[in-house]
Design an enzyme around this catalytic site. Sequence first.
Site, PDB file in Angstrom:
ATOM      1  N   CYS A 207      19.013  86.139  39.964  1.00 27.54           N
ATOM      2  CA  CYS A 207      19.261  86.268  38.251  1.00 27.54           C
ATOM      3  C   CYS A 207      18.728  87.451  37.724  1.00 27.54           C
ATOM      4  O   CYS A 207      17.594  87.804  37.905  1.00 27.54           O
ATOM      5  CB  CYS A 207      18.365  85.022  37.717  1.00 27.54           C
ATOM      6  SG  CYS A 207      18.442  84.980  35.868  1.00 27.54           S
TER       7      CYS A 207
ATOM      8  N   GLU B 154      28.888  80.718  34.307  1.00 29.05           N
ATOM      9  CA  GLU B 154      27.882  80.845  35.245  1.00 29.05           C
ATOM     10  C   GLU B 154      28.053  79.588  36.217  1.00 29.05           C
ATOM     11  O   GLU B 154      27.950  78.580  35.761  1.00 29.05           O
ATOM     12  CB  GLU B 154      26.536  81.142  34.642  1.00 29.05           C
ATOM     13  CG  GLU B 154      26.263  82.262  34.509  1.00 29.05           C
ATOM     14  CD  GLU B 154      24.753  82.689  34.240  1.00 29.05           C
ATOM     15  OE1 GLU B 154      23.776  82.054  34.974  1.00 29.05           O
ATOM     16  OE2 GLU B 154      24.338  83.579  33.456  1.00 29.05           O
TER      17      GLU B 154
HETATM   18  N1  LIG Z   1      24.030  80.964  37.400  1.00 33.40           N
HETATM   19  C1  LIG Z   1      23.610  82.036  38.634  1.00 33.40           C
HETATM   20  C2  LIG Z   1      22.033  82.278  38.667  1.00 33.40           C
HETATM   21  C3  LIG Z   1      21.728  83.270  37.294  1.00 33.40           C
HETATM   22  C4  LIG Z   1      22.395  84.411  37.151  1.00 33.40           C
HETATM   23  C5  LIG Z   1      22.304  85.101  35.746  1.00 33.40           C
HETATM   24  N2  LIG Z   1      21.810  84.122  34.869  1.00 33.40           N
HETATM   25  C6  LIG Z   1      21.913  86.414  35.893  1.00 33.40           C
HETATM   26  O1  LIG Z   1      21.422  86.882  34.706  1.00 33.40           O
HETATM   27  O2  LIG Z   1      22.218  86.969  36.995  1.00 33.40           O
HETATM   28  C7  LIG Z   1      24.048  81.577  40.018  1.00 33.40           C
HETATM   29  O3  LIG Z   1      24.106  80.321  40.103  1.00 33.40           O
HETATM   30  O4  LIG Z   1      24.069  82.101  40.796  1.00 33.40           O
END
Ligand SMILES: N[C@H](CCC[C@H](N)C(=O)O)C(=O)O
Length: 305
Positions: A84, A219
């Site tokens: 993330c 997402e």
């Molecule tokens: N939803 C993403 C994780 C958080 C990514 C996002 N919030 C960021 O800032 O990179 C996943 O399932 O791979």
Amino acid sequence: MNQSRRSQGPMLTFTKMHGLGNDFMVIDAISQPFRLQPELIRKLADRNFGVGFDQLLVVEPPGMPDVDFRYRIFNADGSEVEQCGNGARCFARFVRDCRLTNKKVIRVQTAKGVIELRIGRDGLVSVNMGVPELAPAAIPFVADKPETSYTLEADGQRFDISAVSMGNPHGVLVVDNVDSAPVETVGPMLERHPAFPARANIGFLQVVDRGHARLRVFERGVGETLACGTGACAAVVAGRLRGLLDERVEVELPGGRLIIEWSGEGAPVMMEGPATTVFEGQLRLPAEGSPRPRRQKRSGDRKKK
Ligand SMILES: N[C@H](CCC[C@H](N)C(=O)O)C(=O)O
């Protein structure tokens, strides 16, 4: 959380943070070890009945040499994920503000490798997000070999999509205007497309010029967020592979701007942006959310079969 006195567990301290409106509940699991089940994460993520967040970020002791912390990430649906980007910037601010480290460069172990975080004098946080993965098996994406883009069919439509992993899987579509992009309909459709066996984050990229882009991201495990750090990285990688973007790109998301730099295949993606602390809070975990006390064996206990 409304608990009958009987089923009350321990208090849990947390910090609410965000990176460009992508918001997080951040927990120091070094000083307060705890165990959270997916069902409890979903309850805590609820914006009406819980704390409300896109992701839960957990700070743990390092699990390997030469790193300072382990960084675990859970989506609002309770799924644990590999990376993330906005959360990484908040992680850096959190561990410095909590005096868990005073290092200038913080090395953090994630489920898919080590990333390096730096807090600048201007308060912005820069992150070496590592080298993007383009091999289909590593994304994962169902294809014979890496391509600049792939054709996916869904619901009678054909999509020209790029596939990139920043540790977590991303699909990137190029659109004329993010404001009119079909994020609400195409996002969930492609998030769960069988070509993405682990599901995927779906980015809608508008190229303004070779140094500026606009982006919206649906997402995985959350839905559309105000910003997605790994999504911005994946979008710049996809745009550069398509010959549409230069090395340094200002990416404008609904929640604000990130600077993303990528010199090309084999190089890491660099991301710079803000990290904001909103408030600190405490909540009482249900009894089952805390480490179970080790049960003393009593004489006469029946042997498990
Ligand atoms: N939803 C993403 C994780 C958080 C990514 C996002 N919030 C960021 O800032 O990179 C996943 O399932 O791979």
